[in-house]
Design a protein around this motif. Structure first.
Motif, PDB file in Angstrom:
ATOM      1  N   GLN A  12      74.330  26.091  32.419  1.00 33.21           N
ATOM      2  CA  GLN A  12      75.989  26.388  33.114  1.00 33.21           C
ATOM      3  C   GLN A  12      77.017  26.741  32.055  1.00 33.21           C
ATOM      4  OE1 GLN A  12      77.098  24.686  36.610  1.00 33.21           O
ATOM      5  NE2 GLN A  12      79.139  24.249  36.055  1.00 33.21           N
ATOM      6  N   ALA A  17      76.107  30.866  30.736  1.00 34.42           N
ATOM      7  CA  ALA A  17      77.544  31.405  30.978  1.00 34.42           C
ATOM      8  C   ALA A  17      77.777  32.043  30.578  1.00 34.42           C
ATOM      9  CB  ALA A  17      78.594  30.502  30.844  1.00 34.42           C
ATOM     10  N   HIS A  20      84.070  36.473  30.713  1.00 36.33           N
ATOM     11  CA  HIS A  20      84.361  37.148  32.183  1.00 36.33           C
ATOM     12  C   HIS A  20      85.519  38.413  31.298  1.00 36.33           C
ATOM     13  CE1 HIS A  20      81.616  36.465  35.394  1.00 36.33           C
ATOM     14  NE2 HIS A  20      81.332  35.333  34.497  1.00 36.33           N
ATOM     15  N   ARG A 137      83.819  25.166  31.569  1.00 40.56           N
ATOM     16  CA  ARG A 137      82.277  26.206  32.241  1.00 40.56           C
ATOM     17  C   ARG A 137      81.803  24.967  33.003  1.00 40.56           C
ATOM     18  NH1 ARG A 137      79.318  29.306  27.302  1.00 40.56           N
ATOM     19  NH2 ARG A 137      80.708  30.949  27.688  1.00 40.56           N
ATOM     20  N   ASP A 142      84.396  30.200  35.119  1.00 40.13           N
ATOM     21  CA  ASP A 142      84.589  30.953  34.147  1.00 40.13           C
ATOM     22  C   ASP A 142      85.977  31.341  33.188  1.00 40.13           C
ATOM     23  OD1 ASP A 142      81.697  31.786  34.833  1.00 40.13           O
ATOM     24  OD2 ASP A 142      83.105  32.505  37.250  1.00 40.13           O
ATOM     25  N   TYR A 174      87.339  32.732  38.241  1.00 44.54           N
ATOM     26  CA  TYR A 174      86.410  32.731  38.747  1.00 44.54           C
ATOM     27  C   TYR A 174      85.797  34.565  38.528  1.00 44.54           C
ATOM     28  CZ  TYR A 174      86.931  28.125  41.276  1.00 44.54           C
ATOM     29  OH  TYR A 174      87.394  27.137  40.674  1.00 44.54           O
ATOM     30  N   GLY A 175      84.979  34.137  37.277  1.00 47.65           N
ATOM     31  CA  GLY A 175      84.479  35.319  37.157  1.00 47.65           C
ATOM     32  C   GLY A 175      83.608  36.842  38.258  1.00 47.65           C
TER      33      GLY A 175
END
Length: 196
Positions: A12, A17, A20, A137, A142, A174-175
């Motif tokens: 994560q 990760a 984005h 993260r 994101d 939030y990507g």
């Protein structure tokens, strides 16, 4: 000895990760932004100088103020992001050292030394900005860190007192995985490190 974090944590924070560029239509809650700052502030800085200063740009009005500073390739993704953090560094950080680092007269190390002030503020502000990305993260958000903006315009608009200088921007939310570019390679250990 402390236990190793579970592999899911590494995934994560680092291994899975991504930076984005596209965002789902879902807000980044204020409570998570505040929690990320509260977590990130505990990362180390020299003499606990803590020069990071943050403006979270969320409202339409604030985004309109930021838009003229953005490079064309950063405009759409920044306007679509639920929040954009302007990460700056305070060049008067040393005024807070009597409270933040009471172990020594650290303020005197910096007062009247603009080169040392700039170097210390930039280095440690950048460190704290990286801690903030990891904290975001860790909380499930994101990020999309980027340069590609006119610092003078941002500083004039968001740091008008001249005490803070912008460093870089981070889009937060939030990507949308469908908007990710293919992941780029990284250097090998041998290319970037050695043990002597």
């Amino acid at each position: 000895m402390k236990p190793r974090l579970p592999s899911e944590a590494f995934a994560q924070l680092f291994l899975e990760a991504r930076t984005h560029n596209g965002w789902r239509d879902e807000p980044a809650p204020d409570a998570l932004l505040e929690e990320a700052v509260e977590i990130a502030k505990w990362g180390p800085t020299s003499a606990n100088c803590s020069p990071l200063r943050i403006v979270f740009v969320r409202s339409g009005e604030a985004k309109a103020r930021l838009a003229p500073a953005l490079a064309p390739g950063n405009l759409d993704k920044t306007m679509a992001a639920p929040a954009t953090a302007i990460l700056g560094y305070d060049i008067e950080f040393y005024e807070k050292l009597p409270r933040l680092f009471p172990a020594a007269d650290a303020r005197s190390w910096f007062a009247g030394n603009p080169d040392l002030i700039e170097e210390t503020a930039f280095r440690n502000g950048t460190l704290q900005a990286a801690y903030l990305i990891l904290a975001l993260r860790a909380l499930g958000l994101d990020t999309g860190p980027m340069s590609g903006f006119d610092k003078a315009v941002v500083d004039r608009e968001f740091f008008p007192d001249g005490k803070t200088k912008s460093n870089f921007l981070v889009n937060i939310g939030y990507g949308d995985p469908a908007r990710l570019h293919p992941r780029g390679p990284r250097l090998s250990f041998e290319e970037m490190a050695r043990i002597i």
